[in-house]
Design a protein around this motif. Structure first.
Motif, mmCIF file in Angstrom:
data_model
loop_
_atom_site.group_PDB
_atom_site.id
_atom_site.type_symbol
_atom_site.label_atom_id
_atom_site.label_comp_id
_atom_site.label_asym_id
_atom_site.label_seq_id
_atom_site.Cartn_x
_atom_site.Cartn_y
_atom_site.Cartn_z
ATOM 1 N N THR A 254 0.842 -1.206 0.000
ATOM 2 C CA THR A 254 0.000 0.000 0.000
ATOM 3 C C THR A 254 0.872 1.249 0.000
ATOM 4 O OG1 THR A 254 -1.794 -1.112 1.149
ATOM 5 C CG2 THR A 254 -1.802 1.275 1.239
ATOM 6 N N PRO A 255 1.897 1.327 0.891
ATOM 7 C CA PRO A 255 2.810 2.474 0.817
ATOM 8 C C PRO A 255 3.742 2.321 -0.384
ATOM 9 C CG PRO A 255 2.984 1.311 2.941
ATOM 10 C CD PRO A 255 2.244 0.426 1.999
ATOM 11 N N ASP A 256 4.457 3.385 -0.699
ATOM 12 C CA ASP A 256 5.453 3.307 -1.761
ATOM 13 C C ASP A 256 6.772 2.769 -1.232
ATOM 14 O OD1 ASP A 256 4.157 4.599 -4.227
ATOM 15 O OD2 ASP A 256 3.658 5.983 -2.612
ATOM 16 N N ILE B 262 6.671 5.666 3.634
ATOM 17 C CA ILE B 262 6.533 6.846 2.777
ATOM 18 C C ILE B 262 5.385 6.610 1.800
ATOM 19 C CG2 ILE B 262 7.591 8.191 0.910
ATOM 20 C CD1 ILE B 262 9.059 8.838 3.343
ATOM 21 N N LEU B 263 4.519 7.596 1.699
ATOM 22 C CA LEU B 263 3.504 7.622 0.639
ATOM 23 C C LEU B 263 3.924 8.735 -0.315
ATOM 24 C CD1 LEU B 263 0.656 7.261 3.160
ATOM 25 C CD2 LEU B 263 0.825 5.771 1.188
ATOM 26 N N TYR B 264 4.228 8.376 -1.544
ATOM 27 C CA TYR B 264 4.795 9.335 -2.498
ATOM 28 C C TYR B 264 3.715 9.793 -3.464
ATOM 29 C CZ TYR B 264 8.497 11.528 -5.245
ATOM 30 O OH TYR B 264 9.299 12.445 -5.879
ATOM 31 N N VAL B 265 3.502 11.107 -3.517
ATOM 32 C CA VAL B 265 2.523 11.691 -4.434
ATOM 33 C C VAL B 265 3.299 12.412 -5.530
ATOM 34 C CG1 VAL B 265 0.548 13.245 -4.670
ATOM 35 C CG2 VAL B 265 0.861 11.962 -2.546
ATOM 36 N N GLN C 93 3.015 4.288 10.548
ATOM 37 C CA GLN C 93 2.990 5.741 10.635
ATOM 38 C C GLN C 93 3.494 6.263 9.297
ATOM 39 O OE1 GLN C 93 4.854 7.235 14.237
ATOM 40 N NE2 GLN C 93 4.351 5.348 15.306
ATOM 41 N N GLY C 94 2.650 6.985 8.591
ATOM 42 C CA GLY C 94 2.970 7.395 7.228
ATOM 43 C C GLY C 94 3.485 8.813 7.132
#
Length: 214
Positions: free
Chosen positions: A47-49, A58-61, A86-87
């Motif tokens: 789900t996270p990057d 890390i969630l990368y946009v 924890q994102g």
């Protein structure tokens, strides 16, 4: 239709000093920039990057994600609602995506209460992610992700976020955070409360930024 457990994504085992990356980043500039500085393990279906540890990710946009609309929100909410992770949200803020940034900033910081770190490009993002992993290799008690109270990393990201509010900048941001230690408190402050710290003109801009984003 995607099914997810109530507590969100499952924890991923991340060896110390490594990053577990979503398979979609294999061969990307971001991954190539990190090669040689950190060890990458690619895994499909994350789900996270990027997972920096068993608890932080890390969630990368990307610029394209931001311009395309609100598709990124589902992933952010899923990680935010997780008891396991924890994102940290890293976003490409470019000339093309800048107009979409305030909406992302409001959603991430105000609505979800997550850490938001803007970067100019994937090269800058790679340096940031490597730095975050290096933080992980310190003593667990000093690990900023695993401490419940606000730690230096989140303070830095908060400072960078506040600096980007119109009328604030590098000088007024730390002064504002001394009086209003969180985004929530700053967003709820009246013009009269802001004026002694930021001045009349900046107080109007700050208040307008939060009320117009709502």
């Amino acid at each position: 239709m995607e099914r997810s457990p109530p507590d969100g994504p499952s924890p991923v085992h991340v060896p110390l000093g490594h990053i577990v990356a979503n398979e979609k980043w294999r061969g990307s500039q971001l991954a190539q920039e990190m090669q040689g500085k950190i060890k990458l393990i690619f895994e499909d279906g994350l789900t996270p990057d990027f997972c920096l540890s068993n608890r932080s990710c890390i969630l990368y946009v990307t610029e394209a994600d931001l311009v395309a609309g609100n598709g990124y929100r589902k992933r952010l909410v899923r990680v935010r609602n997780s008891n396991n992770l924890q994102g940290i949200v890293v976003v490409e803020k470019t000339r093309m995506s800048e107009q979409y940034f305030p909406a992302l900033q409001k959603f991430t910081v105000l609505d979800l209460g997550m850490v938001l770190l803007p970067v100019a490009n994937q090269m800058e993002a790679s340096c940031l992610i490597v730095q975050l992993v290096q933080e992980q290799t310190k003593e667990p008690r000093k690990n900023p992700f695993l401490r419940k109270k606000r730690a230096p990393l989140s303070e830095l990201s908060l400072l960078r976020t506040v600096q980007r509010i119109p009328g604030v900048g590098k000088v007024k941001a730390p002064l504002l955070l001394q009086k209003f230690p969180s985004i929530q408190q700053l967003s709820n402050a009246s013009v009269r409360e802001l004026e002694p710290v930021a001045g009349q003109a900046a107080a109007q801009q700050i208040h307008a930024f939060f009320t117009q984003s709502g």
